[in-house]
Scaffold this motif. Structure first.
Motif, PDB file in Angstrom:
ATOM      1  N   GLY A 215      31.460  84.188  37.083  1.00 44.76           N
ATOM      2  CA  GLY A 215      31.342  82.935  38.192  1.00 44.76           C
ATOM      3  C   GLY A 215      32.758  82.179  38.420  1.00 44.76           C
ATOM      4  O   GLY A 215      32.672  81.118  39.155  1.00 44.76           O
ATOM      5  N   ALA A 216      33.856  83.013  38.400  1.00 44.53           N
ATOM      6  CA  ALA A 216      35.248  82.371  38.889  1.00 44.53           C
ATOM      7  C   ALA A 216      34.831  81.896  40.325  1.00 44.53           C
ATOM      8  O   ALA A 216      34.545  82.702  41.203  1.00 44.53           O
ATOM      9  CB  ALA A 216      36.182  83.354  38.792  1.00 44.53           C
ATOM     10  N   THR A 217      35.391  80.733  40.955  1.00 47.19           N
ATOM     11  CA  THR A 217      35.390  80.348  42.027  1.00 47.19           C
ATOM     12  C   THR A 217      36.654  80.758  43.178  1.00 47.19           C
ATOM     13  O   THR A 217      36.460  80.525  44.208  1.00 47.19           O
ATOM     14  CB  THR A 217      35.099  78.640  42.020  1.00 47.19           C
ATOM     15  N   PHE A 282      37.438  77.993  37.403  1.00 45.18           N
ATOM     16  CA  PHE A 282      36.050  77.945  36.805  1.00 45.18           C
ATOM     17  C   PHE A 282      35.403  76.600  36.604  1.00 45.18           C
ATOM     18  O   PHE A 282      36.047  75.681  36.497  1.00 45.18           O
ATOM     19  CB  PHE A 282      35.985  78.695  35.304  1.00 45.18           C
ATOM     20  N   SER A 283      34.068  76.783  37.016  1.00 44.94           N
ATOM     21  CA  SER A 283      33.256  75.347  36.986  1.00 44.94           C
ATOM     22  C   SER A 283      33.708  74.672  35.351  1.00 44.94           C
ATOM     23  O   SER A 283      33.592  75.356  34.359  1.00 44.94           O
ATOM     24  CB  SER A 283      31.710  75.545  36.915  1.00 44.94           C
ATOM     25  N   ALA A 284      33.902  73.376  35.355  1.00 43.56           N
ATOM     26  CA  ALA A 284      33.996  72.696  34.211  1.00 43.56           C
ATOM     27  C   ALA A 284      32.847  72.950  33.037  1.00 43.56           C
ATOM     28  O   ALA A 284      31.629  72.852  33.617  1.00 43.56           O
ATOM     29  CB  ALA A 284      34.159  71.308  34.353  1.00 43.56           C
ATOM     30  N   GLY A 285      33.024  73.014  32.020  1.00 41.33           N
ATOM     31  CA  GLY A 285      32.102  73.085  31.057  1.00 41.33           C
ATOM     32  C   GLY A 285      31.538  74.408  30.858  1.00 41.33           C
ATOM     33  O   GLY A 285      30.600  74.823  29.917  1.00 41.33           O
ATOM     34  N   GLN A 286      31.801  75.261  31.825  1.00 42.60           N
ATOM     35  CA  GLN A 286      31.475  76.624  31.504  1.00 42.60           C
ATOM     36  C   GLN A 286      32.388  77.687  30.565  1.00 42.60           C
ATOM     37  O   GLN A 286      33.607  77.339  30.565  1.00 42.60           O
ATOM     38  CB  GLN A 286      31.431  77.518  33.024  1.00 42.60           C
ATOM     39  N   PRO A 287      31.868  78.361  29.756  1.00 41.54           N
ATOM     40  CA  PRO A 287      32.603  78.979  28.732  1.00 41.54           C
ATOM     41  C   PRO A 287      33.472  80.125  29.697  1.00 41.54           C
ATOM     42  O   PRO A 287      32.892  80.743  30.321  1.00 41.54           O
ATOM     43  CB  PRO A 287      31.592  79.654  27.859  1.00 41.54           C
TER      44      PRO A 287
END
Length: 321
Positions: A215-217, A282-287
């Protein structure tokens, strides 16, 4: 099939264009993804995803590599690596390569042999072929590589997807190639690991698709320098990015080399290019995927800061500067 030693002293003009093409392509078996390889007007590659990711890089002797610092084999590997790194930075896997070579007529064919061997070694290391290309006369040894890739059904990870609050993370080495360049520039040939990093980068090819799947943005490869390449994401996304130096690893070997040369290892890590590491948001909190390390955050604003302040020095390489 390699050349015999009696031909090592030949020049490319003596062998001729078509003889040279045959020399570097004969005996090279193609994988199943290459439906038609060298020998026709164009190559034919499979495109399983229905979309093709493509990129081109140009390497010029004495700008991107020096044959008194690197062997032709190492220059060949580097030419392939910098292109495949761009494919990984889109979240894609490599599927094929096209190579253009420009060289002076008096260049020994043995140099081309070594270049080709290095290119094939790097390509085969990630399971792709050199499917075709071109050879021309040039005043300086010039290598043009076009790499192709497949997204495997995913969306491409582009530079404009970062949002405030996200985590900035890196995969791969930073600062090593810059340290190697500094060592070679002083006339030394060791430490071998540092010098080798300049000669042949080691991109984390698999980390790009892994980041995309996680899920990299946004993502970019570090070719010009960490801060310079992060600025591409900041500008494209309309955000600011802050890098925290307490999260950056300064390997002991780099610190030792910097101390010996009177340099700052942290500066190499922040601004040194050609390591071909990958940096993504990456979204915060995501491993984070395995092999990725957090080094900062996406913030409101614009541009790239270090520990909340402007870095105040050149942030990376630019041609014609």
């Amino acid at each position: 099939m390699g050349p015999d030693s009696s031909q090592d002293a030949q020049t490319v003009s003596e062998l001729g264009e078509f003889g040279l093409i045959h020399r570097v392509t004969s005996g090279r078996a193609q994988s199943s993804g290459t439906l038609l390889g060298p020998g026709d007007d164009a190559a034919v590659l499979a495109a399983p995803d229905g979309r093709v990711v493509t990129t081109t890089d140009l390497l010029v002797q004495n700008v991107h590599f020096r044959l008194d610092w690197s062997t032709p084999h190492q220059a060949g590997r580097k030419a392939i690596a910098v292109n495949l790194s761009d494919i990984a930075a889109m979240g894609a896997v490599p599927t094929g390569l096209l190579v253009g070579l420009g060289c002076p007529p008096d260049l020994p064919t043995s140099v081309v042999d070594e270049l080709a061997a290095g290119m094939w070694e790097e390509a085969r290391g990630v399971g792709v072929d050199i499917a075709g290309g071109d050879m021309v006369t040039a005043t300086a040894l010039t290598i043009s590589v076009t790499a192709l890739g497949d997204l495997q059904g995913r969306l491409p990870v582009i530079r404009s997807g970062a949002s405030p609050g996200e985590v900035v993370a890196v995969a791969g080495r930073l600062g090593w190639a810059a340290a190697g360049w500094a060592v070679l520039g002083r006339g030394f040939r060791s430490p071998v690991a540092v010098v080798g990093a300049h000669r042949v980068p080691e991109p984390p090819y698999a980390a790009g698709p892994q980041a995309a799947a996680a899920g990299a943005t946004s993502m970019v490869d570090v070719s010009d320098g960490l801060l310079a390449d992060l600025d591409h994401i900041a500008e494209a996304s309309g955000v600011g990015i802050d890098v925290r130096t307490d999260l950056l690893e300064i390997p002991q070997r780099l610190a030792e080399v910097a101390s010996a040369l009177g340099k700052d290892a942290r500066h190499w890590v922040l601004t040194g290019g050609e390591d071909q590491a990958l940096v993504a948001t990456f979204s915060a909190g995501q491993p984070l995927p395995e092999g990725w390390t957090a080094i900062g955050s996406v913030i409101e604003g614009q541009g790239v800061t270090v520990d909340g302040a402007d870095y105040g020095q050149e942030q990376g390489w630019q041609h014609w500067r």
